[in-house]
Write a protein that holds these residues in place. Structure first.
Motif, short mmCIF file in Angstrom:
data_model
loop_
_atom_site.label_atom_id
_atom_site.label_comp_id
_atom_site.label_asym_id
_atom_site.label_seq_id
_atom_site.Cartn_x
_atom_site.Cartn_y
_atom_site.Cartn_z
N GLY A 1 43.01 55.32 43.45
CA GLY A 1 43.62 56.34 42.70
C GLY A 1 42.34 57.40 42.39
N VAL A 2 41.39 56.95 41.78
CA VAL A 2 40.22 57.96 41.57
C VAL A 2 39.71 58.59 42.85
CG1 VAL A 2 37.85 58.20 40.64
CG2 VAL A 2 39.55 56.50 39.62
N LEU B 1 41.69 48.75 43.61
CA LEU B 1 42.95 49.39 43.53
C LEU B 1 42.85 50.54 42.69
CD1 LEU B 1 45.57 46.50 44.44
CD2 LEU B 1 44.97 48.31 45.85
N PRO B 2 42.45 50.23 41.45
CA PRO B 2 42.29 51.63 40.66
C PRO B 2 41.24 52.60 41.18
CG PRO B 2 42.21 49.84 39.16
CD PRO B 2 42.16 49.28 40.72
N SER C 1 38.59 32.73 44.06
CA SER C 1 39.77 33.33 44.46
C SER C 1 40.04 34.00 43.26
CB SER C 1 40.95 32.37 44.93
OG SER C 1 41.42 31.26 44.11
N LYS C 2 39.96 33.63 41.86
CA LYS C 2 40.43 34.43 40.64
C LYS C 2 39.55 35.54 40.72
CE LYS C 2 42.29 30.97 37.51
NZ LYS C 2 41.81 30.20 36.17
N LEU D 1 41.47 59.18 45.63
CA LEU D 1 42.68 60.11 46.03
C LEU D 1 42.56 61.20 44.94
CD1 LEU D 1 45.57 57.85 46.88
CD2 LEU D 1 44.38 59.29 48.47
N VAL E 1 39.66 42.76 43.07
CA VAL E 1 40.66 43.91 44.09
C VAL E 1 41.44 44.69 43.17
CG1 VAL E 1 42.44 43.99 45.68
CG2 VAL E 1 40.45 42.41 46.20
N SER E 2 42.27 43.82 42.09
CA SER E 2 43.21 44.36 41.37
C SER E 2 42.64 45.27 40.19
CB SER E 2 44.07 43.36 40.79
OG SER E 2 43.59 42.39 39.91
N ILE E 3 41.46 44.86 39.53
CA ILE E 3 41.22 45.43 38.40
C ILE E 3 40.22 46.61 38.78
CG2 ILE E 3 40.01 45.63 36.15
CD1 ILE E 3 40.83 42.75 36.22
N VAL F 1 38.11 37.01 43.10
CA VAL F 1 38.55 38.08 44.07
C VAL F 1 39.54 38.92 43.77
CG1 VAL F 1 39.35 38.56 46.57
CG2 VAL F 1 37.46 36.66 46.10
N ILE F 2 40.76 38.12 43.11
CA ILE F 2 41.88 38.71 42.75
C ILE F 2 41.43 39.80 41.65
CG2 ILE F 2 44.11 38.61 41.30
CD1 ILE F 2 44.25 35.77 42.97
N LEU G 1 51.14 27.84 41.94
CA LEU G 1 49.88 28.66 42.41
C LEU G 1 48.66 27.72 41.86
CD1 LEU G 1 49.06 31.15 43.49
CD2 LEU G 1 48.83 32.13 41.26
N LYS G 2 47.70 27.51 42.97
CA LYS G 2 46.28 26.90 42.38
C LYS G 2 45.34 27.83 42.93
CE LYS G 2 44.82 22.26 42.76
NZ LYS G 2 44.58 20.88 43.23
N LEU G 3 44.82 28.26 41.97
CA LEU G 3 43.60 29.25 42.38
C LEU G 3 42.19 28.71 41.85
CD1 LEU G 3 44.96 32.45 40.79
CD2 LEU G 3 44.87 31.98 42.94
#
Lengths: 507, 246
Positions: free
Chosen positions: A494-495, A490-491, A478-479, A497, A485-487, A481-482, A472-474
């Motif tokens: 959940g809130v 997406l959580p 891109s780091k 919903l 999106v992930s921290i 963006v990830i 993997l080469k980020l």
């Protein structure tokens, strides 16, 4: 009117109790039977299990050859894995962590085949460290340490650096070819076989004694070869034996100062013609010109000159110390890129193939400031004279010859390595403050390993692998963006919903 | 079958009405997201292909702590509220009730896992992901959780308090995870040492997960985890049945 029947009559209570007891007993028995059934199913499944490799690249598939070897183990084999060092080794070679990971996976899968094969991660201060320190000359990171205990006294051992198990791209970290399976299996076969590799060192010509622990001995080298390749050194008096023993994997001639007799040369020639392997390290300018031995080596494809290679830059400070940085393109010299090796008191040796069946190559060349002194006189000034070779003088050569009728059909070539000096092999030049210098010893060991060639033969049926999974080469973007999106993204879903559920519930 | 579907729908509805589901979901995605981000960075720094297996292993450890929260209310709450009697008199069998509750818990787990699949797509966008190996990891996770859920369901059927059921399930799950470590402490040279070690090593559901996470389906852990699930569902049905005999 009939009186109401009492339900707590003693006989009815007893009946109800009995019934309840029977129901409980039935439930307990049924549960016990069911448990027994499930245990039986598990016992059967343990005996007749199947493993399906679901990975896209079939990472866990073990070749039939390797499987047979591991299934048929008769001795306990322990492979100690030293941890991956995050440091200069990894910054220089970015493929190392990836390779380490793949090797760990392979060992895990191999150990699942037979409980006799154990993989133990090395941990400092634990029993594993004690065992390794007791059995090996020195400990280095990024290595596999094999230990096979055949009985209480005898333990066969071997060290295998991870970098030997693959070919990778040092910059991108990509693994190009992965040989770990064949190499590990070869090591296991070699260690569990009852026959260690035998190196016969010649005696009777004022050679240096390899097992000696003195400065001019080679005990560090012999011990390291024992670690690496389960090698045993045995003396050979060709004058008495008149032939090289059939179990010889290699004949080692360490700095003879007296020439070999014609029958001894005949014995060496016979051994060579049967596909023999010879490692000769000479001493330069010996009083005895050793014509017979030099002529024989000449026949085999290498020419030893009667001179000593000196470095003109070190005229006043031991000019016989040569720092070798030019290595010929040969399997022995793998890993010697940008690395230096100190050769001491060496004559020049040239590759000199005599026929199309012979191949020869220079292994080491002294730099452009070196020249081959042919008339060294005590007290005389070191000076390059006309006619003496100057610059890139070869001080070691390797030769191979195809043999038409080899003694061992699996070894159809005879192999020879000649070093112009023997001193670099001795303890004196392979220690750092009294402990083994594994870097120089491992380079020397490469010569023995190439000559003996056993690993390659054992590993032949197992093909190397290549992997499609790329490292993997980020980029920093891109780091980022990830991370978002992930921290956060997406959580937050959940809130949202949860809030929606709460809102609709209230409604 | 229609009864079963109706019961599953009812149970799922209970999950999604309570705020607990969303708290668990958000917490789980947040922790997983943090780990994912760290792992991606580490893989890039060390020039290694990105692998989901370590992430799923940590997720499994988290799920063992989440499992009691999901299973504690399954039957204990019905007993506590007194709705179990209504349920028992409804035209459904005990087995259907238990299987429906178990299936609902498992579906809820899948719902919790669903957002983590988005991370796999994110990883595939920037690098390569071994899709079949990752799917196998998820399968292992579901099988392991189904075993832990069935134990939780059984404990819930024995307790009338949700908290008691949750605590006991947590302790049992934790002991199961520690069983391999406990096995190492059992002296091997005693008469009971070897069999005790064998049993303790055998019952650790976490140990079985390793193969799945690496992308291997081994028939042994599949059968073991399914056996545990089926056995505890069977016991739960027996416990519910026993209410009629007492």
């Amino acid at each position: 009117m009939e009186p109401t029947k009492r339900t707590d009559a003693p006989e009815e209570v007893a009946f109800t109790r009995r019934r309840r007891l029977l129901i409980w007993a039935n439930a307990v028995l049924m549960s016990a039977f069911f448990l027994g059934f499930l245990v039986a199913v598990n016992v059967i499944s343990d005996a007749r299990f199947t493993r399906f490799d679901m990975t896209a690249e079939k990472l866990w598939e073990i070749s039939d050859h390797a499987r047979k070897v591991v299934e048929g183990l008769k001795h306990d084999v322990v492979i100690y894995t030293t941890p991956l060092t995050v440091g200069p080794a990894v910054s220089q070679n970015r493929s190392l962590p990836n390779a380490w990971n793949q090797v760990s996976r392979l060992l895990f899968e191999l150990s699942a085949i037979n409980p006799r094969l154990n993989v133990v991660p090395f941990a400092a201060g634990t029993e594993s460290e004690q065992v390794l320190r007791m059995n090996f000359t020195g400990l280095t990171d990024n290595c596999l340490y094999f230990l096979v205990k055949k009985d209480r006294e005898q333990a066969a051992r071997k060290v295998m650096p991870i970098y030997e198990l693959y070919e990778g791209n040092f910059q991108t970290g990509e693994i190009l070819k992965f040989h770990a399976e064949s190499k590990v299996i070869s090591a296991i076969v070699q260690l569990t076989s009852d026959r260690p590799r035998k190196v016969y060192y010649t005696e009777g010509h004022k050679e240096l004694p390899p097992p000696s622990q003195e400065g001019r001995g080679m005990s560090f080298l012999t011990s390291r070869l024992g670690d690496l390749d389960h090698v045993e050194f045995k003396p050979l008096d060709l004058g008495q034996a008149r032939s090289v023993p059939r179990d010889a994997d290699l004949v080692f001639i360490a700095g003879p100062a007296r020439d070999f007799d014609p029958p001894e040369i005949d014995a060496l020639r016979e051994y060579w013609n049967g596909g023999g392997r010879i490692f000769l390290a000479v001493q330069p300018l010996t009083p005895d010109p050793m014509k017979l031995l030099r002529d024989f080596i000449d026949e085999c494809g290498a020419r030893i000159h009667r001179d000593i290679v000196l470095d003109t830059r070190r005229e006043l400070q031991a000019p016989q110390y040569l720092r070798i940085t030019a290595f010929g393109y040969h399997m022995i010299n793998q890993g010697m890129l940008n690395v230096g090796f100190r050769m001491v008191s060496s004559g020049s040796v040239d590759p000199a193939p005599k026929s199309p069946r012979q191949k020869a190559i220079s292994l080491m060349q002294a730099g452009q400031w070196a020249y081959a002194e042919t008339d060294l006189r005590p007290g005389a000034r070191i000076q390059h004279d006309t006619g003496e070779k100057m610059g890139d003088v070869s001080v070691a050569a390797a030769a191979e010859e195809e043999i038409s009728n080899p003694t061992d059909p699996s070894r159809p070539t005879a192999r020879l390595v000649v070093w112009g000096g023997v001193a670099a092999l001795t303890n004196q030049f392979n220690t750092i403050y009294g402990t083994a210098n594994l870097e120089t010893l491992d380079y020397i060991a490469n010569t023995f390993r190439w000559l003996m060639e056993v690993e390659q033969r054992i590993a032949d049926p197992i093909q190397p692998r290549s992997f499609k999974m790329k490292p993997l080469k980020l980029t920093p973007e891109s780091k980022s963006v990830i991370g978002w999106v992930s921290i956060v993204g997406l959580p937050l879903l959940g809130v949202v919903l949860g809030v929606m559920a709460w809102f609709f519930r209230r409604k | 079958m229609r009864n079963l579907a109706a019961l599953v729908r009812r149970e799922l509805g209970v999950y999604f009405v309570s705020p607990m589901a969303y708290i668990i979901l958000t917490g789980l995605i947040l922790v997983f997201g943090l780990m994912f981000w760290t792992e991606m960075g580490a893989a890039s720094d060390f020039a290694m292909p990105f692998s989901f297996d370590r992430l799923l292993a940590t997720l499994a450890a988290i799920l063992v702590f989440v499992a009691p929260l999901i299973t504690m209310r399954l039957i204990a709450e019905e007993k506590n509220r007194g709705t179990i009697e209504t349920l028992m008199t409804a035209p459904v069998t005990d087995g259907q009730v238990v299987v429906a509750k178990f299936a609902a818990a498992l579906l809820f787990l899948m719902y919790l896992l669903l957002p983590t699949v988005a991370h796999a797509f994110l990883a595939a966008k920037y690098g390569t992901v071994d899709a079949p190996a990752t799917a196998t990891g998820y399968l292992g996770l579901i099988l392991m959780c189904s075993a832990v859920f069935s134990i939780g369901l059984f404990i819930s059927s024995l307790c009338s308090s949700q908290v008691t059921a949750g605590v006991v399930t947590f302790v049992v799950s934790f002991l199961l995870i520690l069983s391999s470590l406990i096995a190492d402490r059992v002296p091997a040279d005693t008469w009971y040492g070897r069999p005790a070690r064998a049993v303790l090593e055998r019952i650790d559901p976490f140990k079985y997960l390793e193969d799945f996470l690496r992308g291997i389906i081994d028939t042994r852990p599949v059968i073991y985890l399914l056996s545990v699930t089926v056995f505890f569902i069977f016991l739960t049905v027996r416990v519910l049945e026993s209410r009629r005999w007492r």
